[in-house]
Write a protein that holds these residues in place. Sequence first.
Motif, PDB file in Angstrom:
ATOM      1  N   GLY A 122      57.739  97.378  77.632  1.00 55.96           N
ATOM      2  CA  GLY A 122      56.344  97.642  77.946  1.00 55.96           C
ATOM      3  C   GLY A 122      55.533  97.790  76.684  1.00 55.96           C
ATOM      4  N   ASN A 123      54.365  98.353  76.852  1.00 59.66           N
ATOM      5  CA  ASN A 123      53.430  98.517  75.753  1.00 59.66           C
ATOM      6  C   ASN A 123      53.938  99.594  74.799  1.00 59.66           C
ATOM      7  N   HIS A 124      54.395  99.179  73.636  1.00 60.65           N
ATOM      8  CA  HIS A 124      54.958 100.119  72.665  1.00 60.65           C
ATOM      9  C   HIS A 124      53.934 101.145  72.206  1.00 60.65           C
ATOM     10  N   LEU A 125      52.737 100.699  71.904  1.00 61.24           N
ATOM     11  CA  LEU A 125      51.718 101.612  71.398  1.00 61.24           C
ATOM     12  C   LEU A 125      51.348 102.659  72.444  1.00 61.24           C
ATOM     13  N   LYS A 126      51.149 102.235  73.677  1.00 63.29           N
ATOM     14  CA  LYS A 126      50.785 103.164  74.748  1.00 63.29           C
ATOM     15  C   LYS A 126      51.894 104.202  74.965  1.00 63.29           C
ATOM     16  N   GLU A 127      53.146 103.745  74.982  1.00 61.78           N
ATOM     17  CA  GLU A 127      54.266 104.664  75.172  1.00 61.78           C
ATOM     18  C   GLU A 127      54.439 105.585  73.968  1.00 61.78           C
ATOM     19  N   TYR A 128      54.223 105.052  72.761  1.00 66.29           N
ATOM     20  CA  TYR A 128      54.345 105.883  71.568  1.00 66.29           C
ATOM     21  C   TYR A 128      53.276 106.974  71.563  1.00 66.29           C
ATOM     22  N   LEU A 129      52.062 106.641  71.941  1.00 64.48           N
ATOM     23  CA  LEU A 129      50.999 107.645  71.975  1.00 64.48           C
ATOM     24  C   LEU A 129      51.290 108.735  72.994  1.00 64.48           C
ATOM     25  N   LYS A 130      51.916 108.376  74.120  1.00 67.99           N
ATOM     26  CA  LYS A 130      52.324 109.394  75.096  1.00 67.99           C
ATOM     27  C   LYS A 130      53.378 110.321  74.500  1.00 67.99           C
ATOM     28  N   CYS A 131      54.340 109.738  73.804  1.00 74.01           N
ATOM     29  CA  CYS A 131      55.382 110.555  73.164  1.00 74.01           C
ATOM     30  C   CYS A 131      54.783 111.490  72.122  1.00 74.01           C
ATOM     31  N   ILE A 132      53.905 110.954  71.301  1.00 76.14           N
ATOM     32  CA  ILE A 132      53.285 111.769  70.259  1.00 76.14           C
ATOM     33  C   ILE A 132      52.479 112.909  70.871  1.00 76.14           C
ATOM     34  N   ALA A 133      51.789 112.633  71.956  1.00 78.08           N
ATOM     35  CA  ALA A 133      51.016 113.690  72.621  1.00 78.08           C
ATOM     36  C   ALA A 133      51.941 114.810  73.094  1.00 78.08           C
ATOM     37  N   THR A 134      53.082 114.447  73.614  1.00 77.88           N
ATOM     38  CA  THR A 134      54.043 115.458  74.075  1.00 77.88           C
ATOM     39  C   THR A 134      54.695 116.176  72.907  1.00 77.88           C
ATOM     40  N   TRP A 135      55.153 115.422  71.929  1.00 76.81           N
ATOM     41  CA  TRP A 135      55.838 116.018  70.782  1.00 76.81           C
ATOM     42  C   TRP A 135      54.896 116.825  69.899  1.00 76.81           C
ATOM     43  N   SER A 136      53.608 116.558  69.965  1.00 80.28           N
ATOM     44  CA  SER A 136      52.645 117.295  69.149  1.00 80.28           C
ATOM     45  C   SER A 136      52.640 118.775  69.478  1.00 80.28           C
ATOM     46  N   VAL A 137      52.957 119.112  70.709  1.00 80.45           N
ATOM     47  CA  VAL A 137      53.003 120.522  71.096  1.00 80.45           C
ATOM     48  C   VAL A 137      54.042 121.259  70.252  1.00 80.45           C
ATOM     49  N   SER A 138      55.231 120.677  70.098  1.00 80.15           N
ATOM     50  CA  SER A 138      56.259 121.332  69.290  1.00 80.15           C
ATOM     51  C   SER A 138      55.862 121.347  67.818  1.00 80.15           C
ATOM     52  N   PHE A 139      55.253 120.263  67.339  1.00 81.20           N
ATOM     53  CA  PHE A 139      54.844 120.231  65.940  1.00 81.20           C
ATOM     54  C   PHE A 139      53.805 121.306  65.652  1.00 81.20           C
ATOM     55  N   ILE A 140      52.814 121.427  66.492  1.00 80.57           N
ATOM     56  CA  ILE A 140      51.775 122.438  66.289  1.00 80.57           C
ATOM     57  C   ILE A 140      52.377 123.838  66.356  1.00 80.57           C
ATOM     58  N   SER A 141      53.339 124.037  67.243  1.00 74.35           N
ATOM     59  CA  SER A 141      54.015 125.336  67.322  1.00 74.35           C
ATOM     60  C   SER A 141      54.711 125.659  66.002  1.00 74.35           C
ATOM     61  N   PHE A 142      55.503 124.700  65.481  1.00 75.69           N
ATOM     62  CA  PHE A 142      56.191 124.927  64.210  1.00 75.69           C
ATOM     63  C   PHE A 142      55.189 125.150  63.079  1.00 75.69           C
ATOM     64  N   PHE A 143      54.152 124.372  63.069  1.00 76.15           N
ATOM     65  CA  PHE A 143      53.162 124.434  62.008  1.00 76.15           C
ATOM     66  C   PHE A 143      52.449 125.781  61.986  1.00 76.15           C
ATOM     67  N   THR A 144      52.160 126.331  63.145  1.00 69.61           N
ATOM     68  CA  THR A 144      51.439 127.604  63.204  1.00 69.61           C
ATOM     69  C   THR A 144      52.376 128.811  63.063  1.00 69.61           C
ATOM     70  N   ILE A 145      53.620 128.677  63.481  1.00 66.29           N
ATOM     71  CA  ILE A 145      54.556 129.803  63.379  1.00 66.29           C
ATOM     72  C   ILE A 145      54.985 130.041  61.950  1.00 66.29           C
ATOM     73  N   LEU A 146      55.214 128.959  61.196  1.00 71.94           N
ATOM     74  CA  LEU A 146      55.646 129.105  59.805  1.00 71.94           C
ATOM     75  C   LEU A 146      54.518 129.691  58.965  1.00 71.94           C
ATOM     76  N   PRO A 147      54.853 130.630  58.079  1.00 72.47           N
ATOM     77  CA  PRO A 147      53.798 131.211  57.237  1.00 72.47           C
ATOM     78  C   PRO A 147      53.230 130.160  56.294  1.00 72.47           C
ATOM     79  N   SER A 148      51.950 130.264  56.022  1.00 75.47           N
ATOM     80  CA  SER A 148      51.289 129.259  55.177  1.00 75.47           C
ATOM     81  C   SER A 148      51.351 129.601  53.701  1.00 75.47           C
ATOM     82  N   GLY A 149      51.873 130.742  53.342  1.00 78.76           N
ATOM     83  CA  GLY A 149      51.900 131.190  51.943  1.00 78.76           C
ATOM     84  C   GLY A 149      52.921 130.491  51.169  1.00 78.76           C
TER      85      GLY A 149
END
Length: 86
Positions: free
Chosen positions: A59-86
């Motif tokens: 199927g459409n690789h780009l469309k499927e990849y964007l769906k995956c990224i939208a889902t996986w972004s939740v975990s990335f944002i969680s890791f990014f915000t949980i880790l200290p920025s210092g």
Amino acid sequence: ERIRFVSVGFFNMGLRYVLFVLLGLLWAIHYQIILMFSWLLSSVIAFFAYKTLVFRTEGNHLKEYLKCIATWSVSFISFFTILPSG
């Protein structure tokens, strides 16, 4: 399919860790930027691994990849915000 799913998941987890360590050794930049790059690289590899090895979809690789990224972004944002920025 479950065994392939778990296998690809473990491979991707290891790959993401190795990329994070290698990029951290190569680049003298903040670790959260390295986290972002390692996440982006491993997400592309994981997408194609899941698509070809696990689910074997066509199927459409780009469309499927964007769906995956939208889902996986939740975990990335969680890791990014949980880790200290210092």
